[in-house]
Design an enzyme around this catalytic site. Structure first.
Site, PDB file in Angstrom:
ATOM      1  CG  ASP A 104    -105.259 -86.925 101.499  1.00 35.00           C
ATOM      2  OD1 ASP A 104    -105.376 -86.622 102.696  1.00 35.00           O
ATOM      3  OD2 ASP A 104    -106.183 -86.304 100.982  1.00 35.00           O
ATOM      4  CE  LYS A 146    -107.165 -83.625 102.764  1.00 37.94           C
ATOM      5  NZ  LYS A 146    -107.913 -83.964 101.650  1.00 37.94           N
ATOM      6  CB  CYS A 176    -104.614 -83.466  98.955  1.00 36.56           C
ATOM      7  SG  CYS A 176    -106.430 -83.782  98.706  1.00 36.56           S
TER       8      CYS A 176
HETATM    9  C1  VGL Z   1    -107.580 -86.013  96.371  1.00 40.18           C
HETATM   10  C2  VGL Z   1    -108.874 -85.797  94.815  1.00 40.18           C
HETATM   11  C3  VGL Z   1    -109.907 -86.101  95.506  1.00 40.18           C
HETATM   12  C4  VGL Z   1    -105.870 -86.004  96.883  1.00 40.18           C
HETATM   13  C5  VGL Z   1    -108.446 -86.178  97.167  1.00 40.18           C
HETATM   14  O1  VGL Z   1    -105.931 -86.580  98.201  1.00 40.18           O
HETATM   15  O2  VGL Z   1    -105.149 -85.420  96.330  1.00 40.18           O
HETATM   16  N1  VGL Z   1    -107.607 -85.951  94.993  1.00 40.18           N
HETATM   17  N2  VGL Z   1    -109.833 -86.069  96.868  1.00 40.18           N
END
Ligand code: VGL
Ligand code: ZN
Length: 203
Positions: free
Chosen positions: A8, A106, A151
């Site tokens: 991410d 995702k 994540c």
């Molecule tokens: C994430 C919160 C919501 C992350 C993704 O990538 O850690 N955290 N969506």
């Protein structure tokens, strides 16, 4: 066979993004330096439809940071972030995307979140990452990205559960830290489950 998993590394998790992670952009050079050392690089991408159930804006009266039930599991609510096709969902512009072999998206199901790159939070649906790694005979994964306490942690825990050898690159991760120390506690939990914690110069 070893693979690098980048979690991410998207605009909305950068200090200028919708769900800012302090110093999140500091991991981009770490990722860029490591990618050429791996024959398989996989990047995960948080990829929510507008109105995703993890967005506080979908829950009347709720604020980011509140906890609700979503899809039968506890869900922290977030600001709207990483909406499919929006600039915030794009990888950081300095990330060397030409070196990424596969992108695993995702979080597309509005009714359940997916922190892990492997499974939705209820562990009912797989993203295809496990199948991809198995096809490529990967037995060890090196993981870095955002955010340590969500994540990255979930991806690491699932990788361990699936039987991969797991190394976490600590200088390649940053935490949301809703409560101070969440990131450090997440790293300690990953280590106690069997992850190896290293800095990028040890790879
Ligand atoms: C994430 C919160 C919501 C992350 C993704 O990538 O850690 N955290 N969506
Ligand atoms: Zn998300």
């Amino acid at each position: 066979m070893r693979a690098l998993i980048l979690v991410d590394i998207q605009n909305d998790f950068m200090p200028f993004g919708a769900l800012p992670v302090a110093d999140g952009d500091a991991i981009v050079p770490v990722a860029n330096a490591l990618m050429p050392r791996f024959s398989l690089v996989v990047a995960t991408q948080d990829w929510h439809p507008a109105g995703h159930g993890s967005f506080a804006s979908r829950h009347p009266g709720a604020s980011p940071g509140d906890v609700v039930q979503l899809g039968g599991v506890e869900q922290v609510l977030w600001p709207d972030h990483c909406v499919q096709g929006a600039p915030g969902a794009s990888f950081h512009s300095a990330l060397d995307v030409a070196r990424i072999d596969r992108v695993i998206r995702k979080g597309a199901d509005p009714g359940i979140d997916s922190y892990s790159g492997f499974f939705d939070n209820d562990h009912r649906s797989a993203t295809g990452l496990d199948a991809l790694l198995s096809q490529q005979a990967v037995d060890e994964v090196v993981i870095l990205g955002l955010a340590t306490d969500y994540c990255v942690r979930a991806t690491v825990m699932d990788a361990i559960g699936l039987g991969f050898g797991v190394t976490v690159v600590t200088d390649g991760c940053r935490a949301v830290d809703i409560a101070p120390g969440d990131g450090d506690r997440a790293l300690a939990a990953m280590r106690s489950e069997g992850a190896r914690l290293v800095t990028s110069d040890e790879i």
